[in-house]
Design an enzyme around this catalytic site. Structure first.
Site, PDB file in Angstrom:
ATOM      1  N   LYS A  28      54.459  12.868  57.275  1.00 46.64           N
ATOM      2  CA  LYS A  28      54.394  12.681  55.862  1.00 46.64           C
ATOM      3  C   LYS A  28      55.237  10.605  55.776  1.00 46.64           C
ATOM      4  O   LYS A  28      54.642  10.105  54.759  1.00 46.64           O
ATOM      5  CB  LYS A  28      55.603  13.156  55.067  1.00 46.64           C
ATOM      6  CG  LYS A  28      55.658  13.405  53.448  1.00 46.64           C
ATOM      7  CD  LYS A  28      56.123  14.395  52.847  1.00 46.64           C
ATOM      8  CE  LYS A  28      57.579  14.848  53.164  1.00 46.64           C
ATOM      9  NZ  LYS A  28      58.270  13.932  52.538  1.00 46.64           N
ATOM     10  N   GLY A 101      61.108  11.545  47.139  1.00 44.39           N
ATOM     11  CA  GLY A 101      62.200  10.502  47.027  1.00 44.39           C
ATOM     12  C   GLY A 101      61.966  10.045  47.653  1.00 44.39           C
ATOM     13  O   GLY A 101      61.740   8.967  47.722  1.00 44.39           O
ATOM     14  N   SER A 174      70.461   6.392  56.159  1.00 46.33           N
ATOM     15  CA  SER A 174      68.601   6.780  55.459  1.00 46.33           C
ATOM     16  C   SER A 174      67.881   5.290  55.954  1.00 46.33           C
ATOM     17  O   SER A 174      67.805   4.526  55.441  1.00 46.33           O
ATOM     18  CB  SER A 174      69.216   6.273  54.120  1.00 46.33           C
ATOM     19  OG  SER A 174      67.905   7.475  52.800  1.00 46.33           O
ATOM     20  N   GLN A 176      65.664   5.568  54.221  1.00 47.24           N
ATOM     21  CA  GLN A 176      64.494   5.711  52.714  1.00 47.24           C
ATOM     22  C   GLN A 176      65.527   3.966  52.518  1.00 47.24           C
ATOM     23  O   GLN A 176      65.027   3.345  52.059  1.00 47.24           O
ATOM     24  CB  GLN A 176      64.526   6.765  52.105  1.00 47.24           C
ATOM     25  CG  GLN A 176      64.048   7.853  51.670  1.00 47.24           C
ATOM     26  CD  GLN A 176      64.283   8.869  50.729  1.00 47.24           C
ATOM     27  OE1 GLN A 176      64.995   8.683  50.785  1.00 47.24           O
ATOM     28  NE2 GLN A 176      63.132  10.306  51.918  1.00 47.24           N
ATOM     29  N   ASP A 326      65.471  16.698  58.338  1.00 46.84           N
ATOM     30  CA  ASP A 326      64.785  17.326  57.868  1.00 46.84           C
ATOM     31  C   ASP A 326      64.695  18.502  57.947  1.00 46.84           C
ATOM     32  O   ASP A 326      63.924  19.659  58.003  1.00 46.84           O
ATOM     33  CB  ASP A 326      63.649  16.774  57.354  1.00 46.84           C
ATOM     34  CG  ASP A 326      63.716  15.748  57.157  1.00 46.84           C
ATOM     35  OD1 ASP A 326      64.321  15.334  55.555  1.00 46.84           O
ATOM     36  OD2 ASP A 326      62.759  14.606  56.340  1.00 46.84           O
ATOM     37  N   LYS A 353      69.655  16.391  49.492  1.00 54.49           N
ATOM     38  CA  LYS A 353      67.596  16.137  50.019  1.00 54.49           C
ATOM     39  C   LYS A 353      67.228  16.958  48.306  1.00 54.49           C
ATOM     40  O   LYS A 353      67.476  17.141  47.090  1.00 54.49           O
ATOM     41  CB  LYS A 353      67.450  17.257  50.938  1.00 54.49           C
ATOM     42  CG  LYS A 353      67.708  16.103  51.804  1.00 54.49           C
ATOM     43  CD  LYS A 353      67.284  15.351  52.520  1.00 54.49           C
ATOM     44  CE  LYS A 353      67.794  14.051  53.750  1.00 54.49           C
ATOM     45  NZ  LYS A 353      67.292  12.430  54.050  1.00 54.49           N
ATOM     46  N   ARG A 402      60.859  22.385  52.337  1.00 56.89           N
ATOM     47  CA  ARG A 402      60.973  22.854  53.808  1.00 56.89           C
ATOM     48  C   ARG A 402      61.664  24.445  53.912  1.00 56.89           C
ATOM     49  O   ARG A 402      62.338  25.197  54.716  1.00 56.89           O
ATOM     50  CB  ARG A 402      62.158  21.639  54.550  1.00 56.89           C
ATOM     51  CG  ARG A 402      60.967  20.449  54.471  1.00 56.89           C
ATOM     52  CD  ARG A 402      62.089  19.846  55.392  1.00 56.89           C
ATOM     53  NE  ARG A 402      61.232  18.162  55.249  1.00 56.89           N
ATOM     54  CZ  ARG A 402      60.610  17.822  55.662  1.00 56.89           C
ATOM     55  NH1 ARG A 402      59.486  19.079  56.339  1.00 56.89           N
ATOM     56  NH2 ARG A 402      59.229  17.165  55.746  1.00 56.89           N
TER      57      ARG A 402
HETATM   58  C1  S3P Z   1      62.489   9.577  55.184  1.00 58.56           C
HETATM   59  C2  S3P Z   1      63.896   9.808  55.168  1.00 58.56           C
HETATM   60  C3  S3P Z   1      64.485  10.680  55.151  1.00 58.56           C
HETATM   61  C4  S3P Z   1      64.177  12.287  55.051  1.00 58.56           C
HETATM   62  C5  S3P Z   1      63.062  11.460  54.570  1.00 58.56           C
HETATM   63  C6  S3P Z   1      61.871  11.402  54.634  1.00 58.56           C
HETATM   64  C7  S3P Z   1      61.711   8.455  55.539  1.00 58.56           C
HETATM   65  O1  S3P Z   1      65.724  10.625  54.122  1.00 58.56           O
HETATM   66  O2  S3P Z   1      65.082  13.288  54.826  1.00 58.56           O
HETATM   67  O3  S3P Z   1      62.287  13.347  54.503  1.00 58.56           O
HETATM   68  O4  S3P Z   1      60.055   9.114  55.017  1.00 58.56           O
HETATM   69  O5  S3P Z   1      61.054   7.645  54.650  1.00 58.56           O
HETATM   70  P1  S3P Z   1      66.717   9.590  53.570  1.00 58.56           P
HETATM   71  O6  S3P Z   1      66.260   8.385  54.557  1.00 58.56           O
HETATM   72  O7  S3P Z   1      67.393   9.889  52.735  1.00 58.56           O
HETATM   73  O8  S3P Z   1      67.555  10.816  54.985  1.00 58.56           O
END
Ligand code: S3P
Length: 449
Positions: A28, A101, A174, A176, A326, A353, A402
């Site tokens: 993903k 997210g 994070s 993200q 995750d 999450k 999940r």
């Molecule tokens: C992700 C980062 C994680 C993870 C999410 C996917 C990504 O989140 O939990 O499912 O693809 O960058 P966080 O950055 O909030 O930890």
């Protein structure tokens, strides 16, 4: 309610041995990034193995709304004709990122240094999640953001006409947040520098390098310091998306839980910033072998062979949390069937999450007869041993894929069936979960409330 329709209640009954091959979908995280960087590059990016879960489809729709040409050619085979760095056009409607997210946060970063206004929204789960962690650093580039209280969605982002490069230390571990800053930094002159105290998944850095950006990572006493030189010309790429270790976690753990099981899970991405679960399971006594190790699309990959194992509870070191963030929901199911306590510390990010995952797992496990303890940053599960979980409850999933899949795995080994109120969110990341698990021998049925 599922993210896109009426709730889909589902029940999982004790399974006989699981066997066969589990071809899990594409990663993903890598799928979102392939579409976004494809859209920000010049030329036509070709992607194979793209995850066609709802989260990624919503990102594809968003890239089209911003001006990229995104075409599906066959299952998992997509092309993206990009508009180049700074080339996004203003969408003529709200961008709905659904449950994702990652989608919304990365796209906010990608548009923040382009002079357009974009309004973002999502489903009830996404609208409840914190966005200040993204808009705070984006404001440093010069962007403006107007959301609801606590910066929640719907939120309008006004990209800046005169971006400034930014130096930013992420306040929470994070990927993200890190990725949003790096994507914003693409259209800022000079160097954008992100420091992270704990290493989080590095797919953005790897992929930016692959698309031709100048990006360097240095390990210092402050942590990982990532320096991106802005305003590169990104060149279209051919990307093979590895299979998702976070999705593989479900057939892998199910095989460990159900007596007599022997399952092959081929082609799984084993980027060290993602593979913490497998180390943890091995420490618990899991029989997992890694075969045919190789590299695909810039990521390490191997075939996983997993056999039923009697497991013991352990302490999971907090510094491993980011590499398996995750996977704690399914780990807590595994822990419920292990002998002794499993202690998970440093896990407070789970509370923000798709749901508060500590609370969702704690309540569901308790309903199934498992003793748990929790505080803000810790989750402890008292294992009842193989075949020791009573089950016999309906667990709430809170629009969280999940959580839904974790309780369906618990039902495969519990004494009485385990049900969930809604399996709808599973389609966001693992649309073939029901068929794939059924093919291995699991007993999942859609049930009425
Ligand atoms: C992700 C980062 C994680 C993870 C999410 C996917 C990504 O989140 O939990 O499912 O693809 O960058 P966080 O950055 O909030 O930890």
């Amino acid at each position: 309610m599922s993210s896109h329709g009426a709730p889909i209640p589902m029940t999982s009954r004790k399974a006989g041995r699981l066997s066969g091959t589990a071809d899990v979908p594409g990663d993903k995280s890598v799928s979102h990034r392939s579409l976004i960087l494809g859209a920000m590059s010049v030329g036509e990016t070709h992607i194979t193995g793209l995850l066609e879960g709802q989260d990624v489809l919503d990102t594809a729709t968003a890239m089209r709304a911003l001006g990229a040409d995104v075409i599906q050619h066959g299952p998992g085979a997509w092309s993206v004709h990009g508009v180049g760095v700074g080339g996004f056009g203003e969408p003529d409607n709200v961008i709905d990122c659904g449950n994702s997210g990652t989608g919304v946060r990365l796209i906010m970063g990608a548009v923040a240094t382009t002079p357009i206004s974009v309004t973002f929204t999502g489903d009830a789960s996404l609208r409840s999640r914190p966005m200040g962690r993204i808009t705070d650093p984006l404001r440093l580039f010069g962007a403006e953001a107007y959301g609801r209280a606590k910066g929640r969605l719907p939120l309008t982002l006004i990209g800046t006409t005169q971006p400034l490069p930014v130096r930013y230390t992420t306040p929470v571990p994070s990927a993200q947040v890190k990725s949003a800053v790096l994507l914003a930094g693409l259209n800022a002159p000079g160097e954008t520098v992100v420091t992270e105290a704990e290493a989080t998944r590095d797919h953005t850095e790897r992929m930016l390098r692959g698309f031709g950006a100048r990006i360097e990572t240095e390990i210092t006493k402050e942590g990982r310091v990532i320096t991106l030189t802005g305003q590169p010309e990104l060149t279209a790429q051919t990307i093979q998306v590895p299979r998702d270790p976070s999705s593989a976690a479900f057939p892998v753990c199910a095989a460990l839980l159900v007596e007599g099981s022997d399952v092959l899970v081929p082609g799984i991405g084993l980027n060290p910033t993602r593979a913490g679960l497998f180390t943890t399971l091995q420490e618990m006594g899991a029989d997992i072998t890694f075969e045919n190790s190789r590299e695909e699309g810039g990521e390490p990959v191997a075939d996983l062979r997993v056999r039923f194992s009697a497991l013991k509870g352990i302490e999971v070191p907090p510094e491993r949390a980011a590499s398996m963030i995750d996977e704690y929901p399914i780990l807590s199911v595994v822990a419920a069937t292990a002998g002794g306590r499993t202690v998970m510390r440093g896990v407070k990010e789970l509370r923000v999450k798709e749901s508060d995952r500590i609370d969702a797992m704690a309540r569901g496990l308790e309903a199934c007869g498992v003793t748990v303890e929790e505080d803000e940053d810790t989750f402890i599960v008292h294992g009842r041993g193989a075949d020791g979980v009573p089950g016999g409850a309906t667990c709430r999933t809170h629009l969280d894929h999940r959580i839904a899949m974790s309780f369906m795995c618990l039902g495969m080994t519990a004494q009485k069936p385990v049900s969930i109120d809604d399996a709808g969110a599973i389609a966001t990341s693992f649309p073939i979960f029901e068929d794939l698990m059924g093919g291995l021998g699991a007993n999942l049925v859609r049930t009425d409330t």
